[in-house]
Motif scaffolding. Structure first.
Motif, mmCIF file in Angstrom:
data_model
loop_
_atom_site.group_PDB
_atom_site.id
_atom_site.type_symbol
_atom_site.label_atom_id
_atom_site.label_comp_id
_atom_site.label_asym_id
_atom_site.label_seq_id
_atom_site.Cartn_x
_atom_site.Cartn_y
_atom_site.Cartn_z
ATOM 1 N N GLU A 141 0.850 -1.202 0.000
ATOM 2 C CA GLU A 141 0.000 0.000 0.000
ATOM 3 C C GLU A 141 0.882 1.247 0.000
ATOM 4 O OE1 GLU A 141 -3.846 1.777 2.401
ATOM 5 O OE2 GLU A 141 -2.335 0.638 3.520
ATOM 6 N N ALA A 142 1.911 1.244 0.847
ATOM 7 C CA ALA A 142 2.823 2.389 0.904
ATOM 8 C C ALA A 142 3.607 2.522 -0.397
ATOM 9 C CB ALA A 142 3.775 2.228 2.087
ATOM 10 N N PHE A 143 4.039 1.391 -0.949
ATOM 11 C CA PHE A 143 4.768 1.443 -2.214
ATOM 12 C C PHE A 143 3.868 1.902 -3.356
ATOM 13 C CE2 PHE A 143 8.302 -0.802 -0.259
ATOM 14 C CZ PHE A 143 9.391 -0.351 -0.990
ATOM 15 N N ARG A 144 2.580 1.524 -3.310
ATOM 16 C CA ARG A 144 1.651 1.971 -4.349
ATOM 17 C C ARG A 144 1.489 3.480 -4.318
ATOM 18 N NH1 ARG A 144 0.644 -0.017 -8.826
ATOM 19 N NH2 ARG A 144 1.455 2.015 -9.334
ATOM 20 N N GLN A 145 1.378 4.040 -3.125
ATOM 21 C CA GLN A 145 1.246 5.491 -2.999
ATOM 22 C C GLN A 145 2.478 6.197 -3.565
ATOM 23 O OE1 GLN A 145 0.570 5.841 1.200
ATOM 24 N NE2 GLN A 145 -1.581 5.229 1.073
ATOM 25 N N LEU A 146 3.655 5.647 -3.261
ATOM 26 C CA LEU A 146 4.889 6.233 -3.787
ATOM 27 C C LEU A 146 4.958 6.067 -5.300
ATOM 28 C CD1 LEU A 146 7.648 7.540 -3.232
ATOM 29 C CD2 LEU A 146 8.571 5.224 -2.908
ATOM 30 N N ALA A 147 4.576 4.889 -5.790
ATOM 31 C CA ALA A 147 4.606 4.638 -7.235
ATOM 32 C C ALA A 147 3.657 5.571 -7.976
ATOM 33 C CB ALA A 147 4.247 3.177 -7.520
ATOM 34 N N ASP A 148 2.482 5.792 -7.417
ATOM 35 C CA ASP A 148 1.523 6.688 -8.063
ATOM 36 C C ASP A 148 2.050 8.123 -8.110
ATOM 37 O OD1 ASP A 148 -0.200 4.603 -8.496
ATOM 38 O OD2 ASP A 148 -1.532 5.074 -6.816
ATOM 39 N N GLU A 149 2.768 8.505 -7.084
ATOM 40 C CA GLU A 149 3.337 9.850 -7.024
ATOM 41 C C GLU A 149 4.316 10.089 -8.176
ATOM 42 O OE1 GLU A 149 6.067 12.439 -3.877
ATOM 43 O OE2 GLU A 149 4.915 10.708 -3.159
ATOM 44 N N TYR A 150 4.994 8.997 -8.589
ATOM 45 C CA TYR A 150 6.005 9.117 -9.644
ATOM 46 C C TYR A 150 5.592 8.408 -10.943
ATOM 47 C CZ TYR A 150 9.364 11.255 -6.483
ATOM 48 O OH TYR A 150 10.017 12.121 -5.636
ATOM 49 N N ASN A 151 4.331 7.987 -11.016
ATOM 50 C CA ASN A 151 3.798 7.334 -12.215
ATOM 51 C C ASN A 151 4.602 6.084 -12.583
ATOM 52 O OD1 ASN A 151 1.981 7.031 -14.361
ATOM 53 N ND2 ASN A 151 3.315 8.146 -15.777
#
Length: 391
Positions: A141-151
């Protein structure tokens, strides 16, 4: 007492019968057992689609292809993993970037990933491959949020973690590989893993477009699906629409996988019991450090750890390794940091790049961990470890 390996398959009479029945059937490969295994595994994990392939490395390679990895791709992964987690990017011409680990868990440290992302232009990186190391689930979940931030896309390497899970911010248990947060996930069925098929792997996803493309790439890029054909002159017709591979797994192996899957939960329970006994024996020994899931998930009493490996860290790892071998205990080291391999050093990586990963490697040792490990064998392992560290 005979030799005790660090990991070992458990083949039962039911497993043997399942393989024999398939040997006596009309299909040794490309038959109904493959789809049955895929369906049951998807149900077990809780995802929409599962695709069985020849091994975990093939699963990684096909995922990299589906995600569009090419010469312009820059992807982040952990240095504490088997080399295939990084190699799959090189197969497609991509560039591998490593970030350091959290030393209390062995997992890719999201804070270090963020530092790496911030060190480059925002569109420089294309994806992240977090690894559920030793069976401990990454907080996707935390990695998804970070990934979405950087596409970025996320590919979860869950080879160590079928049956593993973490609890998200809403209190929901998220199974490793269920693709609620990652775009794709992969598993391995090597004999020392939770589910053994001899060799084998699985890709899981909730993305139907990815699944359809994976189906083709697994079989030379060929399809016979009438809905996908550009022409259809008759029932014999097929089209090669992509440059794919022969990464099919045979029915013989998936029959074994189905049988093994039937007792996956029971075996996972035993692994956790073995880990609890190790924890009790070592937790008060100052010279032994055990990986601490609660440091990663402080709000949880049960981390959902799948315990593919049970890892301790000691000051004299080489000494303990040799001592255990002298007593027929074949502990193992997981892993030599990928960035220190000669191939990756040729690409510019070097010792000193990731101090946490390198220090972890210098002190880590995987003790015997498999469901048929007896209490007597485990106590023997514990006694020999304590003998050495208390010299």
């Amino acid at each position: 007492m005979g030799p005790i390996p660090y990991g070992k398959q458990n083949i039962t009479a039911e497993d043997i019968q399942a393989v024999v029945e398939t040997l006596q059937s009309d299909f040794l490969t490309q038959g109904p057992k493959v789809e049955e295994f895929e369906t049951k595994f998807a149900q077990y994990i809780g995802c929409d689609y599962a695709l069985a392939v020849t091994n975990g490395t093939a699963a990684l390679h096909l995922c990299a292809m589906v995600l569009g990895v090419n010469e312009q791709s820059n992807v982040i992964t952990s240095p504490i993993t088997f080399a295939a987690s990084a190699n799959c990017l090189r197969y497609c011409g991509g560039t591998v970037w490593f970030a350091d680990i959290d030393p209390t868990t062995g997992l890719l440290d999201i804070a270090h990933v963020r530092i790496l992302l911030e060190s480059k232009p925002k569109d420089f990186f294309t994806g992240i491959i977090p690894v559920d190391f030793a069976g401990l689930a990454v907080n996707l979940e935390a990695f998804r949020q970070l990934a979405d931030e950087y596409n970025l896309w996320l590919l979860e390497d869950a080879c160590h973690a079928p049956g593993g899970s973490f609890t998200d911010s809403s209190g929901t248990q998220q199974n490793c590989g269920n693709s609620q947060f990652a775009d794709l996930a992969i598993f391995s069925f090597h004999p020392v893993k939770h589910i053994a098929t001899g060799e084998g792997g699985m890709i899981t996803t909730n993305n139907r477009d990815f699944y359809e493309k994976l189906l083709r790439l697994r079989t030379h890029g060929i399809t016979k699906n009438p809905e996908l054909l550009q022409h259809n002159p008759g029932g014999w017709y097929y089209e090669m629409q992509d440059l794919g591979y022969n990464y099919r797994i045979p029915d013989i192996l998936t029959a074994l996988g189905i049988s093994q899957l039937n007792r996956a939960d029971a075996n996972l329970k035993i692994r956790r019991q073995i880990a609890a006994r190790y924890n009790e024996a070592f937790q008060s020994v100052k010279s032994i450090s055990i990986l601490n899931p609660t440091a990663y998930y402080p709000e949880l009493k049960e981390s959902g750890h799948a315990y593919h490996l049970y890892i301790i860290q000691v000051p004299d790892r080489k000494g303990l390794y040799d001592y255990l071998r002298q007593h027929q205990i074949f502990a193992q080291v997981h892993y030599i940091p990928v960035h220190t391999m000669p191939y990756y050093q040729q690409l510019g990586w070097k010792y000193g790049d990731f101090p946490r990963a390198e220090k972890f490697y210098e002190h880590c040792l995987s003790l015997p961990m498999f469901p048929t490990l007896t209490n007597q064998e485990q106590q023997y392992v514990i006694d020999k470890v304590l003998e050495f560290v208390n010299f």
